[in-house]
Design a protein around this motif. Structure first.
Motif, PDB file in Angstrom:
ATOM      1  N   UNK A 223       0.820  -1.221   0.000  1.00 50.53           N
ATOM      2  CA  UNK A 223       0.000   0.000   0.000  1.00 50.53           C
ATOM      3  C   UNK A 223       0.849   1.264   0.000  1.00 50.53           C
ATOM      4  N   UNK A 224       2.033   1.180  -0.592  1.00 46.26           N
ATOM      5  CA  UNK A 224       2.910   2.347  -0.713  1.00 46.26           C
ATOM      6  C   UNK A 224       2.716   2.945  -2.109  1.00 46.26           C
ATOM      7  N   UNK A 225       2.248   4.172  -2.162  1.00 43.12           N
ATOM      8  CA  UNK A 225       1.971   4.808  -3.450  1.00 43.12           C
ATOM      9  C   UNK A 225       2.678   6.145  -3.619  1.00 43.12           C
ATOM     10  N   UNK A 226       3.459   6.539  -2.607  1.00 44.13           N
ATOM     11  CA  UNK A 226       4.060   7.883  -2.638  1.00 44.13           C
ATOM     12  C   UNK A 226       5.583   7.862  -2.666  1.00 44.13           C
ATOM     13  N   UNK A 227       6.175   6.705  -2.951  1.00 41.63           N
ATOM     14  CA  UNK A 227       7.628   6.615  -3.046  1.00 41.63           C
ATOM     15  C   UNK A 227       8.348   6.532  -1.714  1.00 41.63           C
ATOM     16  N   UNK A 228       7.603   6.478  -0.613  1.00 36.45           N
ATOM     17  CA  UNK A 228       8.216   6.374   0.711  1.00 36.45           C
ATOM     18  C   UNK A 228       8.368   4.902   1.092  1.00 36.45           C
ATOM     19  N   UNK A 229       8.615   4.644   2.379  1.00 33.87           N
ATOM     20  CA  UNK A 229       8.661   3.262   2.862  1.00 33.87           C
ATOM     21  C   UNK A 229       7.492   2.966   3.795  1.00 33.87           C
ATOM     22  N   UNK A 230       6.456   3.804   3.711  1.00 34.27           N
ATOM     23  CA  UNK A 230       5.342   3.717   4.658  1.00 34.27           C
ATOM     24  C   UNK A 230       4.019   3.580   3.920  1.00 34.27           C
ATOM     25  N   UNK A 231       3.166   2.696   4.414  1.00 32.26           N
ATOM     26  CA  UNK A 231       1.852   2.491   3.811  1.00 32.26           C
ATOM     27  C   UNK A 231       1.034   3.786   3.803  1.00 32.26           C
ATOM     28  N   UNK A 232       0.237   3.964   2.779  1.00 30.27           N
ATOM     29  CA  UNK A 232      -0.661   5.118   2.650  1.00 30.27           C
ATOM     30  C   UNK A 232      -2.054   4.679   3.088  1.00 30.27           C
ATOM     31  N   UNK A 233      -2.592   5.345   4.090  1.00 28.30           N
ATOM     32  CA  UNK A 233      -3.856   4.930   4.669  1.00 28.30           C
ATOM     33  C   UNK A 233      -4.985   4.845   3.670  1.00 28.30           C
ATOM     34  N   UNK A 234      -5.083   5.825   2.794  1.00 22.67           N
ATOM     35  CA  UNK A 234      -6.174   5.830   1.822  1.00 22.67           C
ATOM     36  C   UNK A 234      -6.048   4.660   0.840  1.00 22.67           C
ATOM     37  N   UNK A 235      -4.819   4.257   0.541  1.00 23.51           N
ATOM     38  CA  UNK A 235      -4.622   3.111  -0.341  1.00 23.51           C
ATOM     39  C   UNK A 235      -5.036   1.818   0.362  1.00 23.51           C
ATOM     40  N   UNK A 236      -4.695   1.683   1.631  1.00 27.04           N
ATOM     41  CA  UNK A 236      -5.157   0.523   2.395  1.00 27.04           C
ATOM     42  C   UNK A 236      -6.682   0.456   2.357  1.00 27.04           C
ATOM     43  N   UNK A 237      -7.308   1.591   2.571  1.00 26.99           N
ATOM     44  CA  UNK A 237      -8.775   1.661   2.593  1.00 26.99           C
ATOM     45  C   UNK A 237      -9.368   1.267   1.244  1.00 26.99           C
ATOM     46  N   UNK A 238      -8.770   1.746   0.161  1.00 25.16           N
ATOM     47  CA  UNK A 238      -9.270   1.413  -1.177  1.00 25.16           C
ATOM     48  C   UNK A 238      -9.069  -0.074  -1.480  1.00 25.16           C
ATOM     49  N   UNK A 239      -7.933  -0.611  -1.084  1.00 28.85           N
ATOM     50  CA  UNK A 239      -7.677  -2.040  -1.288  1.00 28.85           C
ATOM     51  C   UNK A 239      -8.729  -2.886  -0.569  1.00 28.85           C
ATOM     52  N   UNK A 240      -8.975  -2.539   0.686  1.00 24.59           N
ATOM     53  CA  UNK A 240      -9.924  -3.314   1.475  1.00 24.59           C
ATOM     54  C   UNK A 240     -11.342  -3.173   0.924  1.00 24.59           C
ATOM     55  N   UNK A 241     -11.686  -1.965   0.505  1.00 28.63           N
ATOM     56  CA  UNK A 241     -13.028  -1.738  -0.022  1.00 28.63           C
ATOM     57  C   UNK A 241     -13.292  -2.578  -1.270  1.00 28.63           C
ATOM     58  N   UNK A 242     -12.244  -2.806  -2.058  1.00 32.41           N
ATOM     59  CA  UNK A 242     -12.410  -3.601  -3.279  1.00 32.41           C
ATOM     60  C   UNK A 242     -12.682  -5.072  -2.983  1.00 32.41           C
ATOM     61  N   UNK A 243     -12.410  -5.499  -1.769  1.00 28.39           N
ATOM     62  CA  UNK A 243     -12.565  -6.905  -1.414  1.00 28.39           C
ATOM     63  C   UNK A 243     -13.886  -7.192  -0.719  1.00 28.39           C
ATOM     64  N   UNK A 244     -14.642  -6.157  -0.447  1.00 30.84           N
ATOM     65  CA  UNK A 244     -15.914  -6.337   0.264  1.00 30.84           C
ATOM     66  C   UNK A 244     -17.035  -6.661  -0.713  1.00 30.84           C
TER      67      UNK A 244
END
Length: 222
Positions: free
Chosen positions: A201-222
């Protein structure tokens, strides 16, 4: 509904993963080499923060997945120690020099980890025959295989992922990962029918997960 694991390379990522809906964290160090064994301090910090499941990678170095006797002893020692830290599972994988699954060493580690479940990580994507490798990993009593379908990413490996899910049946969980993002997870879910998915869930070139990306990933699985 399928489940989501977030690969976390620091304690902040683990907190973000939980806050934004992940079902499990895979804690690692060494993002630049695809993940290595994290420190005891980080495991303890993350465990104290998380109510969701926490798996820990056991990988003494980057590079290939053929380990020396000393490295194998370190992996054994880490599993024995980390079992006392309240984690929920382990992530590792050992190959032979010919890129087949090392049955003896993997079985020893799975036995040491018991009763905690073990995931065979993307060392699986280096095997030359994923059909026989699947049977070997099942034989070693792993609970999950993390794979991009033996290709560079889940998009390229989608056909193989679909076949692996079918071959695995109820014997072992096939968890697509490697280039998995909110932009393609819906397609991978539809095409493979897998029950668990893995992303940093890293979308900004850092080494840290992006909260909104985690949320979008999870939403796609519901």
């Amino acid at each position: 509904m399928a489940n989501l694991e977030i690969a976390c390379f620091n304690t902040q990522s683990a907190r973000i993963a939980q806050e934004f809906g992940a079902d499990r964290v895979e804690l690692c160090a060494g993002m630049e080499v695809g993940g290595t064994t994290p420190s005891v301090a980080d495991i303890l910090a993350v465990r104290s923060d998380l109510q969701i499941l926490l798996n820990v990678m056991i990988r003494p170095r980057g590079g290939n997945f053929v380990y020396s006797g000393e490295e194998f002893e370190q992996m054994k020692s880490d599993i024995i120690h980390f079992k006392t830290l309240g984690i929920d599972g382990f992530v590792f994988g050992i190959l032979n020099p010919d890129d087949t699954v090392n049955l003896d060493q993997n079985k020893i580690l799975v036995d040491l980890a018991s009763p905690l479940p073990c995931t065979f990580h993307r060392a699986f994507d280096d095997v030359t025959d994923y059909n026989s490798a699947l049977e070997d990993v099942v034989n070693c009593r792993f609970s999950t295989i993390l794979t991009s379908g033996c290709e560079s990413n889940v998009d390229a490996g989608m056909k193989n992922l679909r076949e692996l899910v079918k071959l695995a049946g109820e014997r072992i969980t096939i968890m697509p990962g490697g280039g998995l993002r909110s932009t393609n997870i819906g397609t991978i879910l539809k095409e493979t029918g897998a029950r668990y998915y893995h992303s940093s869930a890293i979308t900004d070139g850092s080494d840290t997960a992006v909260g909104e990306e985690v949320q979008r990933l999870k939403s796609a699985l519901i």
